[in-house]
Design an enzyme around this catalytic site. Structure first.
Site, mmCIF file in Angstrom:
data_model
loop_
_atom_site.group_PDB
_atom_site.id
_atom_site.type_symbol
_atom_site.label_atom_id
_atom_site.label_comp_id
_atom_site.label_asym_id
_atom_site.label_seq_id
_atom_site.Cartn_x
_atom_site.Cartn_y
_atom_site.Cartn_z
ATOM 1 N N GLY A 18 0.856 -1.176 0.000
ATOM 2 C CA GLY A 18 0.000 0.000 0.000
ATOM 3 C C GLY A 18 0.890 1.223 0.000
ATOM 4 O O GLY A 18 2.118 1.092 -0.071
ATOM 5 N N THR A 20 1.328 3.233 2.478
ATOM 6 C CA THR A 20 1.991 3.473 3.767
ATOM 7 C C THR A 20 2.841 2.291 4.209
ATOM 8 O O THR A 20 3.616 2.421 5.144
ATOM 9 C CB THR A 20 0.953 3.739 4.880
ATOM 10 O OG1 THR A 20 0.100 2.591 4.968
ATOM 11 C CG2 THR A 20 0.135 4.976 4.594
ATOM 12 N N ALA A 21 2.632 1.144 3.569
ATOM 13 C CA ALA A 21 3.312 -0.043 4.102
ATOM 14 C C ALA A 21 3.457 -1.136 3.065
ATOM 15 O O ALA A 21 2.798 -1.115 2.036
ATOM 16 C CB ALA A 21 2.509 -0.575 5.287
ATOM 17 N N SER A 22 4.351 -2.088 3.383
ATOM 18 C CA SER A 22 4.444 -3.317 2.587
ATOM 19 C C SER A 22 4.053 -4.453 3.514
ATOM 20 O O SER A 22 4.386 -4.437 4.709
ATOM 21 C CB SER A 22 5.877 -3.553 2.117
ATOM 22 O OG SER A 22 6.272 -2.463 1.317
ATOM 23 N N ASP A 135 -12.817 3.058 4.221
ATOM 24 C CA ASP A 135 -12.098 2.637 3.005
ATOM 25 C C ASP A 135 -12.494 1.205 2.638
ATOM 26 O O ASP A 135 -11.648 0.379 2.309
ATOM 27 C CB ASP A 135 -10.587 2.756 3.219
ATOM 28 C CG ASP A 135 -9.819 2.708 1.897
ATOM 29 O OD1 ASP A 135 -10.453 2.905 0.831
ATOM 30 O OD2 ASP A 135 -8.600 2.449 1.925
HETATM 31 P P1 ADP Z 1 -2.116 0.007 3.097
HETATM 32 O O1 ADP Z 1 -2.714 0.378 4.416
HETATM 33 O O2 ADP Z 1 -0.779 0.581 2.863
HETATM 34 O O3 ADP Z 1 -3.072 0.201 1.932
HETATM 35 P P2 ADP Z 1 -2.961 -2.700 3.314
HETATM 36 O O4 ADP Z 1 -3.260 -2.984 4.744
HETATM 37 O O5 ADP Z 1 -4.124 -2.432 2.441
HETATM 38 O O6 ADP Z 1 -1.890 -1.561 3.170
HETATM 39 O O7 ADP Z 1 -2.155 -3.949 2.714
HETATM 40 C C1 ADP Z 1 -1.607 -3.940 1.401
HETATM 41 C C2 ADP Z 1 -1.852 -5.287 0.730
HETATM 42 O O8 ADP Z 1 -1.231 -6.339 1.488
HETATM 43 C C3 ADP Z 1 -3.311 -5.693 0.671
HETATM 44 O O9 ADP Z 1 -3.950 -5.173 -0.472
HETATM 45 C C4 ADP Z 1 -3.219 -7.205 0.621
HETATM 46 O O10 ADP Z 1 -2.979 -7.671 -0.685
HETATM 47 C C5 ADP Z 1 -1.988 -7.519 1.460
HETATM 48 N N1 ADP Z 1 -2.390 -7.855 2.846
HETATM 49 C C6 ADP Z 1 -2.761 -7.010 3.810
HETATM 50 N N2 ADP Z 1 -3.098 -7.658 4.947
HETATM 51 C C7 ADP Z 1 -2.930 -8.969 4.692
HETATM 52 C C8 ADP Z 1 -3.091 -10.175 5.465
HETATM 53 N N3 ADP Z 1 -3.493 -10.116 6.735
HETATM 54 N N4 ADP Z 1 -2.845 -11.368 4.876
HETATM 55 C C9 ADP Z 1 -2.434 -11.407 3.597
HETATM 56 N N5 ADP Z 1 -2.258 -10.322 2.809
HETATM 57 C C10 ADP Z 1 -2.486 -9.107 3.340
#
Ligand code: ADP
Length: 718
Positions: A18, A20-22, A135
């Protein structure tokens, strides 16, 4: 490799990224348990501190099976980056499910209901904890597989809550404008200042868009060129949407906005589910606060759907499979009414067979008494004759197969392959439904014919028994015995009555002949049906379509990989070009099989089914008439025979008196009758009297059987 105190991961195991994060797949150092770690990037630290910690705080408050669990907040050893350790969702997100070409036209009904159940339950937990997600979108609904292989969906990414203070950041960070409530869209995307507070309705709007996407595979609001290209039109569509509409689109540049009040025909959800879902979508996709449903109503209405059980009903007259959603606590009467809404067959005209047996549904019973059905083993509904079977309504998948551009364009070629594959899967699903429809038509008719054959057998048995009784008591020599004594008035009358009985016997004999004829017609129909069912079972079109799809899928996968690359070398490009040609051939072949093998056969079978339905309805009406007529004949014969009995009784009584008188005048020996002819007649009368009594009894019995029969086969108006 990276690690925290308790967790370890390889940076290659990236699950997603995303702004903000990976997020990586990681392992617990002691137990080896798989987890997802969200490692925040430098940009995330530019956010105010309270915003940075909000996601942890929100997640810590929550504990629900439809919300991704937070296990720990740790820091990386090296750079001391914050790390959220979460439950690992191994099967991607709802977005990745919808991106799969198999779901290009939306999810199958069962999977859709799982999504609905999970999202509603997760949302309810958020609501109970006073949290607005802000969101919600398919990409933030993660999927994992339960112990029995079932999907479980979980809400994730709680980073957006209240970050809306900073509009700019919101746009750049989240970029999920297709799912945004129009008020938020206006502020965050169109950057127009406004003072509206964003309550829970913003989440409801996003859920509405997400559910529409899951149900159809497409977004509900689409300006010409797509939502991202024409933001002003996007805003107009969402805000000008009339009440009750669930989608709006602009087909050409500066063209008018077109509204939809129903889900598209390509949607896989049954009409039974659609009729419940559409009002919910219409009411949450409502921009006017005053008209939009609150969360409580949304929760009540969605829970109502989720608590219902489905009863599969195949209407034999329409040749359509219906899904009827009812509550276990409903009565059968409510079920019949729900069937009426979908089929237009009034409850008193509905008659059911299940697994070949007549299924009598008493309106006052609880709906729990209705058999447990599946799509391949539904209740068979019979109704009024005369309806032309309309069969399955569908859109020709050929209309949804895009064509490749002539030049090599890796992204465009991938998109085309994806679109064509999606339409190919739709063709496969339709081919299966068409074949299953044929099977159900033949099976239902077969049961219908069997039922009629049983009625034939019983009516014939009754008719023949009556005939036997009648003819045994109508031997010509007995009649002539009587005819020899024309001077006795009662005998004349008796002779007339016996002629009536004889006429009735002739009528019954004609009926018996009629029934035998009907039986022969039904038998030949039955063998035709058996032959057709064998043909359906031997049909190989599904396998042919599947085979084309498997090959197309391999090329699609290759195109998916290639599109990430800046370009292809000469040889690779040649292979790519050949793959395009090959893919197009396969798509053409698939459509040809679909059209020529599936659709044409289905349409022919629909016409044949209509003709056969008319025949069996005629046979049924005929049998009912014959049954009634046989009963009427029997009743009449009974009356005639009673009259005859009375006359004969009177005569034998008179003769007995004569005999007694004769005996008193000149005791013993022989001559107890006035004449030998009268003596013969006297003996004969006594015999006849006995026979008539027996006959009356048998006829009565027969009538009871016939009444029973006509009750069994009396589908009203059929
Ligand atoms: P951001 O807050 O930066 O948007 P997310 O929390 O949406 O980040 O996470 C980015 C991506 O990581 C998600 O779209 C998903 O594909 C993957 N992801 C997030 N959480 C999980 C999880 N608990 N298990 C597996 N994949 C995840």
């Amino acid at each position: 490799m990276q690690s925290t105190v308790n967790y370890l991961w390889h940076t290659d195991d990236l699950l997603g990224q995303g702004a903000t994060a990976s997020v990586y797949k990681a392992r617990n150092k002691k137990s080896g348990e798989l987890v997802a770690v969200k490692v925040f990037n430098t940009a995330s630290y530019l956010r105010p501190r309270e915003v940075q910690v909000r996601e942890f705080e929100v997640l810590r408050k929550l504990n629900h099976q439809n919300i991704v669990k937070l296990f720990a907040v740790e820091e990386t050893g090296s750079s001391r980056q914050k790390v959220l350790v979460m439950e690992y969702c191994s099967s991607g997100s709802l977005l990745s499910v919808l991106e799969n070409p198999e779901n290009a036209f939306g999810l199958p009904e069962e999977e859709f209901l799982v999504v609905l159940r999970c999202v509603v339950a997760g949302m309810n937990h958020l609501r109970e904890n006073g949290i607005v997600h802000r969101d919600i979108k398919p990409g933030n609904i993660m999927r994992l597989l339960g112990e029995e292989g079932q999907s479980i969906y979980k809400l994730t990414d709680f980073g957006a809550a209240r970050e809306l203070d900073d509009d700019e950041k919101f746009i750049s960070v989240y970029g999920t404008e297709e799912y945004l409530h129009p008020d938020m869209y206006e502020r965050a995307v169109l950057r127009k200042p406004q003072q509206k507070a964003f309550g829970v309705t913003v989440d409801l709007w996003s859920i509405g868009v997400t559910l529409y996407h899951a149900a159809t595979g497409s977004l509900p609001f689409v300006p010409f060129g797509g939502p991202r290209r024409n933001k002003e039109i996007m805003y107009r569509i969402t805000t000008e949407k009339p009440a009750g509409a669930i989608a709006g689109m602009q087909r050409w540049e500066n063209g008018p906005l077109e509204w939809s009040y129903a889900l598209p025909i390509t949607c896989q959800l049954s009409m039974g589910l659609q009729s419940q879902l559409v009002p919910i979508l219409a009411n949450v996709l409502e921009v006017e606060q005053a008209k939009c449903w609150g969360f409580d109503q949304f929760f009540a209405e969605t829970s109502d759907i989720l608590q219902r059980a489905v009863v599969h009903v195949f209407s034999l007259s329409q040749a359509v499979l219906h899904h009827v959603y009812i509550h276990a606590h409903n009565t059968v009467a409510i079920f019949l009414e729900a069937v009426y809404k979908q089929t237009n067959v009034a409850p008193q005209h509905q008659e059911y067979l299940f697994e070949g047996h007549l299924c009598v549904l008493e309106p006052n019973l609880s709906a729990q008494h209705i058999a447990h059905t599946t799509a391949s083993s539904p209740l068979m509904l019979f109704s009024m004759a005369g309806e032309t079977p309309k069969g399955l309504a569908f859109r020709d998948p050929a209309l949804d197969i895009p064509k490749f551009v002539p030049k090599v364009d890796l992204q465009a070629d991938y998109n085309t392959a994806k679109g064509a594959l999606g339409a190919g899967y739709q063709a496969l699903r339709l081919a299966r439904a068409l074949l299953a429809g044929q099977e159900l038509m033949l099976r239902g008719l077969h049961w219908f014919v069997e039922m009629l054959q049983a009625t034939c057998r019983r009516t014939l048995e009754v008719t023949r028994t009556s005939l036997l009784f009648l003819s045994s008591s109508l031997g010509p020599e007995r009649l002539s015995n009587m005819a020899r004594m024309p001077e006795i008035e009662e005998l004349k009358r008796a002779t007339e009555l016996r002629s009536t009985l004889r006429a009735l016997a002739e009528v019954l004999s004609r009926f018996s002949h009629n029934i035998t004829e009907t039986q022969t017609n039904l038998s030949s129909l039955s063998s035709e049906l058996a032959k057709n069912r064998d043909q359906v079972h031997e049909d190989r079109s599904i396998q042919q379509i599947q085979c084309c799809l498997d090959k197309m899928y391999l090329i699609y996968k290759q195109f998916k990989k290639s599109r990430m690359r800046p370009g292809l070398g000469y040889n690779e490009e040649q292979i790519h070009k050949l793959d395009k040609v090959n893919f197009s051939h396969l798509a053409k072949r698939l459509l040809q099989v679909f059209q020529e093998e599936c659709v044409q056969k289905y349409q022919t079978s629909l016409v044949t089914h209509g003709n056969r339905m008319r025949l069996v309805h005629q046979a049924r009406n005929h049998l009912r008439l014959v049954g009634c007529s046989v009963a009427a004949c029997n009743t009449e014969a009974q009356g005639v025979q009673e009259g005859l009995s009375k006359i004969l009784d009177g005569l034998s009584h008179q003769l007995l008196q004569d005999r007694t008188k004769g005996a008193q005048a000149s005791p013993p020996p022989v001559a107890t009758y006035a004449s030998p002819a009268l003596r013969d007649l006297g003996v004969h009368m006594e015999e006849l009297c006995e026979e008539m009594k027996l006959l009356a009894f048998d006829l009565q019995d027969n009538n009871r059987i016939i009444e029973g029969l006509s009750r069994v086969q009396s589908a009203p108006d059929v």
